[in-house]
Design a protein around this motif. Structure first.
Motif, short mmCIF file in Angstrom:
data_model
loop_
_atom_site.label_atom_id
_atom_site.label_comp_id
_atom_site.label_asym_id
_atom_site.label_seq_id
_atom_site.Cartn_x
_atom_site.Cartn_y
_atom_site.Cartn_z
N LEU A 1 -12.53 46.85 45.44
CA LEU A 1 -13.23 47.91 46.26
C LEU A 1 -14.02 48.68 45.35
O LEU A 1 -14.86 48.84 45.94
N GLY A 2 -13.58 48.81 44.12
CA GLY A 2 -14.26 49.54 43.48
C GLY A 2 -13.97 51.01 43.32
O GLY A 2 -14.82 51.98 43.17
N ARG A 3 -12.97 51.43 44.07
CA ARG A 3 -12.42 52.79 44.38
C ARG A 3 -11.00 52.43 44.55
O ARG A 3 -10.21 51.55 44.57
N LEU B 1 -3.64 47.47 42.19
CA LEU B 1 -4.71 47.61 41.02
C LEU B 1 -5.64 46.54 41.31
O LEU B 1 -7.11 46.83 41.27
N VAL B 2 -5.39 45.32 41.73
CA VAL B 2 -6.52 44.27 41.95
C VAL B 2 -7.16 44.52 43.14
O VAL B 2 -8.40 44.58 43.01
N ASN C 1 -4.05 55.44 53.67
CA ASN C 1 -3.68 54.62 55.17
C ASN C 1 -3.99 53.20 54.71
O ASN C 1 -3.97 52.60 55.82
N GLU C 2 -4.37 52.67 53.66
CA GLU C 2 -4.86 51.32 53.53
C GLU C 2 -3.47 50.65 52.74
O GLU C 2 -2.64 51.13 51.95
N LEU D 1 -5.76 38.36 48.62
CA LEU D 1 -5.57 39.72 49.19
C LEU D 1 -6.21 40.08 50.14
O LEU D 1 -7.40 39.91 50.07
N LEU D 2 -5.79 40.86 51.34
CA LEU D 2 -6.77 41.59 52.30
C LEU D 2 -6.12 43.12 52.37
O LEU D 2 -4.84 43.32 52.35
N ILE D 3 -7.25 43.86 52.19
CA ILE D 3 -6.99 45.26 52.50
C ILE D 3 -7.21 45.59 54.01
O ILE D 3 -8.20 45.29 54.57
#
Length: 175
Positions: free
Chosen positions: A38-40, A32-33, A45-46, A63-65
């Motif tokens: 990201l705004g999406r 959720l964070v 695959n993330e 956090l790192l996406i």
């Protein structure tokens, strides 16, 4: 009111049954964070990586996406180079990478009270002490400087603390 709980693996979940990634009505809080950052929505695959490896620390700066393959490679690299403790301790502000005060090499150190983590080895520590003693002013130079400057100002000239100036004065029997 938001219903939250922790899983057996230590992750925090939030009750949100309408979320596409919800399982039994709960979704991982770090998802959720990340989605808010990201705004999406996250892509299939993330993955979301916790930088300090603390699964409960869901602050956006922790956090790192990453794409799934990148996340796997990151963990494989950390495992291969035995970096898990480094990252965990970094998150606890116990571990820092700094330069050796003698040779300038980078060293990873656990913070210590006695300052023993300033050098990469004993030889550098001993060389540092020799160099510091060589740069010490003579008794006459020190007494002359102290006629026009205070101990803090003299300390700044030599890159030492004012208490070091007191030690020099004691060594010279000038106190």
């Amino acid at each position: 009111m938001e219903k939250r709980k922790s899983t057996r693996k230590g992750y925090v979940t939030v009750y949100m049954p309408e979320h596409p990634r919800a399982y039994c009505g709960f979704v991982y809080e770090h998802f959720l964070v990340a989605e808010k950052m990201l705004g999406r929505s996250l892509k299939d695959n993330e993955d979301v990586h916790h930088l300090n490896l603390n699964e409960k620390d869901n602050r956006s700066e922790n956090l790192l996406i990453l794409e799934h393959g990148q996340h796997t490679r990151l963990h494989n690299f950390m495992k291969r180079h035995d970096l898990y403790d480094v990252f965990r301790n970094t998150g606890d502000n116990k571990y820092h990478v700094r330069e050796c005060e003698c040779c300038g090499e980078y060293i990873g150190t656990v913070l210590s009270v006695d300052g023993s983590n300033k050098f990469c080895n004993q030889e550098c520590y001993e060389n540092y002490l020799i160099e510091k003693k060589a740069n010490r002013p003579t008794k006459e130079e020190l007494e002359s400087l102290l006629k026009t400057k205070n101990k803090v100002e003299v300390g700044k000239l030599y890159g030492v603390h004012r208490t070091t100036i007191n030690s020099w004065l004691r060594d010279y029997d000038a106190m």
